[in-house]
Design a protein around this motif. Sequence first.
Motif, PDB file in Angstrom:
ATOM      1  N   MET A   1     -45.491  -0.075  -8.081  1.00 19.07           N
ATOM      2  CA  MET A   1     -44.932  -1.424  -8.106  1.00 19.07           C
ATOM      3  C   MET A   1     -44.680  -1.823  -9.557  1.00 19.07           C
ATOM      4  O   MET A   1     -45.502  -1.589 -10.428  1.00 19.07           O
ATOM      5  CB  MET A   1     -45.961  -2.375  -7.486  1.00 19.07           C
ATOM      6  CG  MET A   1     -45.374  -3.702  -7.104  1.00 19.07           C
ATOM      7  SD  MET A   1     -46.671  -4.859  -6.736  1.00 19.07           S
ATOM      8  CE  MET A   1     -47.540  -3.993  -5.436  1.00 19.07           C
ATOM      9  N   ARG A   2     -43.521  -2.434  -9.780  1.00 18.11           N
ATOM     10  CA  ARG A   2     -43.173  -2.751 -11.170  1.00 18.11           C
ATOM     11  C   ARG A   2     -42.540  -4.130 -11.211  1.00 18.11           C
ATOM     12  O   ARG A   2     -41.768  -4.503 -10.341  1.00 18.11           O
ATOM     13  CB  ARG A   2     -42.185  -1.684 -11.694  1.00 18.11           C
ATOM     14  CG  ARG A   2     -41.425  -2.059 -12.936  1.00 18.11           C
ATOM     15  CD  ARG A   2     -40.657  -0.869 -13.439  1.00 18.11           C
ATOM     16  NE  ARG A   2     -41.536   0.121 -14.044  1.00 18.11           N
ATOM     17  CZ  ARG A   2     -42.010   0.017 -15.297  1.00 18.11           C
ATOM     18  NH1 ARG A   2     -41.706  -1.011 -16.040  1.00 18.11           N
ATOM     19  NH2 ARG A   2     -42.788   0.959 -15.788  1.00 18.11           N
ATOM     20  N   PHE A   3     -42.924  -4.885 -12.188  1.00 22.25           N
ATOM     21  CA  PHE A   3     -42.258  -6.181 -12.321  1.00 22.25           C
ATOM     22  C   PHE A   3     -42.323  -6.681 -13.754  1.00 22.25           C
ATOM     23  O   PHE A   3     -43.143  -6.259 -14.549  1.00 22.25           O
ATOM     24  CB  PHE A   3     -42.878  -7.217 -11.395  1.00 22.25           C
ATOM     25  CG  PHE A   3     -44.374  -7.325 -11.525  1.00 22.25           C
ATOM     26  CD1 PHE A   3     -45.189  -6.545 -10.723  1.00 22.25           C
ATOM     27  CD2 PHE A   3     -44.953  -8.170 -12.445  1.00 22.25           C
ATOM     28  CE1 PHE A   3     -46.561  -6.614 -10.844  1.00 22.25           C
ATOM     29  CE2 PHE A   3     -46.333  -8.250 -12.551  1.00 22.25           C
ATOM     30  CZ  PHE A   3     -47.133  -7.465 -11.756  1.00 22.25           C
ATOM     31  N   GLY A   4     -41.424  -7.560 -14.086  1.00 22.73           N
ATOM     32  CA  GLY A   4     -41.436  -8.205 -15.395  1.00 22.73           C
ATOM     33  C   GLY A   4     -40.835  -9.569 -15.214  1.00 22.73           C
ATOM     34  O   GLY A   4     -39.754  -9.709 -14.673  1.00 22.73           O
ATOM     35  N   THR A   5     -41.520 -10.617 -15.603  1.00 22.06           N
ATOM     36  CA  THR A   5     -41.020 -11.972 -15.352  1.00 22.06           C
ATOM     37  C   THR A   5     -41.144 -12.843 -16.595  1.00 22.06           C
ATOM     38  O   THR A   5     -41.785 -12.465 -17.576  1.00 22.06           O
ATOM     39  CB  THR A   5     -41.786 -12.669 -14.215  1.00 22.06           C
ATOM     40  OG1 THR A   5     -43.119 -12.859 -14.650  1.00 22.06           O
ATOM     41  CG2 THR A   5     -41.771 -11.849 -12.955  1.00 22.06           C
ATOM     42  N   THR A   6     -40.512 -13.994 -16.530  1.00 19.11           N
ATOM     43  CA  THR A   6     -40.591 -14.952 -17.638  1.00 19.11           C
ATOM     44  C   THR A   6     -41.057 -16.309 -17.126  1.00 19.11           C
ATOM     45  O   THR A   6     -41.544 -16.418 -16.017  1.00 19.11           O
ATOM     46  CB  THR A   6     -39.214 -15.091 -18.314  1.00 19.11           C
ATOM     47  OG1 THR A   6     -38.225 -15.228 -17.303  1.00 19.11           O
ATOM     48  CG2 THR A   6     -38.905 -13.882 -19.163  1.00 19.11           C
ATOM     49  N   GLN A   7     -40.890 -17.363 -17.871  1.00 24.64           N
ATOM     50  CA  GLN A   7     -41.237 -18.752 -17.513  1.00 24.64           C
ATOM     51  C   GLN A   7     -42.746 -18.976 -17.532  1.00 24.64           C
ATOM     52  O   GLN A   7     -43.347 -18.870 -18.586  1.00 24.64           O
ATOM     53  CB  GLN A   7     -40.656 -19.131 -16.143  1.00 24.64           C
ATOM     54  CG  GLN A   7     -39.149 -19.236 -16.090  1.00 24.64           C
ATOM     55  CD  GLN A   7     -38.574 -20.388 -16.888  1.00 24.64           C
ATOM     56  OE1 GLN A   7     -38.318 -20.255 -18.075  1.00 24.64           O
ATOM     57  NE2 GLN A   7     -38.363 -21.532 -16.269  1.00 24.64           N
ATOM     58  N   ALA A   8     -43.343 -19.318 -16.365  1.00 21.07           N
ATOM     59  CA  ALA A   8     -44.787 -19.493 -16.288  1.00 21.07           C
ATOM     60  C   ALA A   8     -45.466 -18.222 -16.767  1.00 21.07           C
ATOM     61  O   ALA A   8     -46.570 -18.234 -17.303  1.00 21.07           O
ATOM     62  CB  ALA A   8     -45.201 -19.817 -14.858  1.00 21.07           C
ATOM     63  N   LEU A   9     -44.763 -17.140 -16.531  1.00 17.62           N
ATOM     64  CA  LEU A   9     -45.256 -15.861 -17.013  1.00 17.62           C
ATOM     65  C   LEU A   9     -44.245 -15.354 -18.036  1.00 17.62           C
ATOM     66  O   LEU A   9     -43.046 -15.420 -17.815  1.00 17.62           O
ATOM     67  CB  LEU A   9     -45.335 -14.865 -15.851  1.00 17.62           C
ATOM     68  CG  LEU A   9     -46.362 -15.212 -14.775  1.00 17.62           C
ATOM     69  CD1 LEU A   9     -45.996 -14.538 -13.474  1.00 17.62           C
ATOM     70  CD2 LEU A   9     -47.742 -14.806 -15.227  1.00 17.62           C
ATOM     71  N   GLY A  11     -43.221 -12.059 -19.932  1.00 19.20           N
ATOM     72  CA  GLY A  11     -43.335 -10.638 -20.193  1.00 19.20           C
ATOM     73  C   GLY A  11     -44.565  -9.981 -19.608  1.00 19.20           C
ATOM     74  O   GLY A  11     -45.436  -9.511 -20.334  1.00 19.20           O
ATOM     75  N   VAL A  12     -44.646  -9.995 -18.282  1.00 18.64           N
ATOM     76  CA  VAL A  12     -45.704  -9.227 -17.632  1.00 18.64           C
ATOM     77  C   VAL A  12     -45.059  -7.951 -17.115  1.00 18.64           C
ATOM     78  O   VAL A  12     -44.182  -8.000 -16.251  1.00 18.64           O
ATOM     79  CB  VAL A  12     -46.325 -10.009 -16.460  1.00 18.64           C
ATOM     80  CG1 VAL A  12     -47.369  -9.156 -15.759  1.00 18.64           C
ATOM     81  CG2 VAL A  12     -46.946 -11.297 -16.960  1.00 18.64           C
ATOM     82  N   ASP A  13     -45.473  -6.824 -17.658  1.00 15.78           N
ATOM     83  CA  ASP A  13     -44.914  -5.547 -17.234  1.00 15.78           C
ATOM     84  C   ASP A  13     -46.049  -4.698 -16.709  1.00 15.78           C
ATOM     85  O   ASP A  13     -47.021  -4.452 -17.410  1.00 15.78           O
ATOM     86  CB  ASP A  13     -44.241  -4.844 -18.419  1.00 15.78           C
ATOM     87  CG  ASP A  13     -42.765  -4.666 -18.149  1.00 15.78           C
ATOM     88  OD1 ASP A  13     -42.445  -4.015 -17.145  1.00 15.78           O
ATOM     89  OD2 ASP A  13     -41.962  -5.200 -18.941  1.00 15.78           O
ATOM     90  N   LEU A  14     -45.910  -4.270 -15.481  1.00 10.75           N
ATOM     91  CA  LEU A  14     -47.078  -3.679 -14.841  1.00 10.75           C
ATOM     92  C   LEU A  14     -46.646  -2.731 -13.739  1.00 10.75           C
ATOM     93  O   LEU A  14     -45.752  -3.034 -12.954  1.00 10.75           O
ATOM     94  CB  LEU A  14     -47.930  -4.828 -14.268  1.00 10.75           C
ATOM     95  CG  LEU A  14     -49.146  -4.516 -13.412  1.00 10.75           C
ATOM     96  CD1 LEU A  14     -50.170  -3.728 -14.209  1.00 10.75           C
ATOM     97  CD2 LEU A  14     -49.745  -5.822 -12.928  1.00 10.75           C
ATOM     98  N   THR A  15     -47.276  -1.576 -13.696  1.00 11.02           N
ATOM     99  CA  THR A  15     -47.028  -0.638 -12.609  1.00 11.02           C
ATOM    100  C   THR A  15     -48.358  -0.337 -11.940  1.00 11.02           C
ATOM    101  O   THR A  15     -49.354  -0.086 -12.610  1.00 11.02           O
ATOM    102  CB  THR A  15     -46.421   0.666 -13.145  1.00 11.02           C
ATOM    103  OG1 THR A  15     -45.302   0.335 -13.965  1.00 11.02           O
ATOM    104  CG2 THR A  15     -45.977   1.570 -12.014  1.00 11.02           C
ATOM    105  N   VAL A  16     -48.368  -0.389 -10.618  1.00  5.72           N
ATOM    106  CA  VAL A  16     -49.599  -0.131  -9.885  1.00  5.72           C
ATOM    107  C   VAL A  16     -49.357   1.035  -8.931  1.00  5.72           C
ATOM    108  O   VAL A  16     -48.365   1.043  -8.195  1.00  5.72           O
ATOM    109  CB  VAL A  16     -50.030  -1.382  -9.079  1.00  5.72           C
ATOM    110  CG1 VAL A  16     -51.327  -1.107  -8.331  1.00  5.72           C
ATOM    111  CG2 VAL A  16     -50.199  -2.571 -10.000  1.00  5.72           C
ATOM    112  N   ALA A  17     -50.260   2.004  -8.957  1.00  2.15           N
ATOM    113  CA  ALA A  17     -50.111   3.173  -8.096  1.00  2.15           C
ATOM    114  C   ALA A  17     -50.635   2.868  -6.703  1.00  2.15           C
ATOM    115  O   ALA A  17     -51.376   1.906  -6.498  1.00  2.15           O
ATOM    116  CB  ALA A  17     -50.872   4.350  -8.684  1.00  2.15           C
ATOM    117  N   GLU A  18     -50.253   3.718  -5.734  1.00  2.00           N
ATOM    118  CA  GLU A  18     -50.726   3.520  -4.372  1.00  2.00           C
ATOM    119  C   GLU A  18     -52.250   3.632  -4.328  1.00  2.00           C
ATOM    120  O   GLU A  18     -52.842   4.495  -4.974  1.00  2.00           O
ATOM    121  CB  GLU A  18     -50.088   4.559  -3.448  1.00  2.00           C
ATOM    122  CG  GLU A  18     -50.236   4.178  -2.000  1.00  2.00           C
ATOM    123  CD  GLU A  18     -49.734   5.265  -1.065  1.00  2.00           C
ATOM    124  OE1 GLU A  18     -49.187   6.266  -1.546  1.00  2.00           O
ATOM    125  OE2 GLU A  18     -49.920   5.100   0.155  1.00  2.00           O
TER     126      GLU A  18
END
Lengths: 215, 248
Positions: A1-9, A11-18
Amino acid sequence: MRFGTTQALAGVDLTVAEHERVCIVGPSGCGKSTLLSLLAGLETPTGGAISGGGLERCALMPQRDLLLPWRSALDNGCIALELAGASREQARAEALPLFERFGLEGFAQERPAALSGGMRQRVAFLRTLLARKPVLLLDEPFGGLDAITREELQGWLGDALDAEPRTMLLVTHDVDEALRLGRRVIVLSARPGRVVLEVESATSTRDELREALRG
Amino acid sequence: MRRFGWVVVLALFLIAWEAHVRLRDIPDYLLPSPSAIGQTLWDDRSTLGPEALVTGREMLAGYVLAIITGLGAAILLRLVPVLRDAVLPLLIGSQVIPIVAVAPILVIYLGFGIAPKVLIVALVCFFPISVNALDGFARVDPEYRRMMRTLRATPRQVFWRVELPFALPGVFSGARIAAPYAAIAALIAETAGGSGGLADSMHQQLDTPLIGAGVTLLAVLALALYAAVGLLERWLLPWATGDRGSGQ
């Protein structure tokens, strides 16, 4: 899973394995809950991208148990199966073994009002588990409990996930809880939240995390 | 003991009333004494009893009709928002129409039988029930809706499994408010067209003890309805009335 967001957050960049268990720690108002809402597909990000999330793949457990007071513990636990089209009897039959396995066998017929806070939280967790999604998003699941019950439920949650492996993202403001339940711990800064530290819990100490939290 | 506090208050009130009438020598046609009313209740029991039964039947039938249609209408308006926006203002506006004005018209349409009485009682009781239900649907904690959404519930499923049950205590509040209205509405309906109900006795304008006896019986009917609704709520919604213990 991968995401990157702005605003309240920011620059959160994160990958999570199964089947990985990740805990996210941050000060109040750092956007932890926003992060889970985005992942769960309840809100849409203003920027960035999320893959592998959304309502089809994620089950979200909020801090409040939100059990329906007219349903028994068992009927609360199995509601997701009913919503998916199972009859009440089928749903109960499928949920009951889980109640027995996870220490709720004597409480299945009780209404939520007759249960302690810890028991209600267990039912709420089983309800989330029985949504049968690959990803569990837990939003401060033990935030409203006293210290002893909290400790007890942390052990219980670990055991439950060993028996029913899922990808788990747990949000908390408790460093010890994060170290205990996550294989990996991510520390977010104050709003707008961004990742300030990412560690393996096995090789990390609470002081290190507290330091990072203080900024 | 505390459950019977009302008996003490009622007794004190009746004693003060009786003393007032006797010490001041007030004639019956101005204010009948409680003892005179009691005497009339006993003496005329053979006419008052059947009359009370007729009025009670009208109240009950109209009341049940109001609960079914009031809750049904609220559900319909909730599930079809376009309809709610179109109908709700008219529904609220319709409440200023005096029932005294409508009753004779309904008697013309429906005759002198029980039908216009039942309909008038239902018309009066419909509003508090439907509005309380609509309020209840709207006031459900949004966190429950969110939770149900993450469990993949459709909006319909959220309504039937969360909003409707959460609104039921409000529906019962509305029903309790409507219970005394049912008594007044039944009396107005009977006044508009003969019926064999309590209005017949209470029309004897100068026989004030008889009117007092009719009012007493009407109050008893309203209280019985109110109490029955309370019992029904305890039985149907034990989770909302504080009873703990096993669910289904």
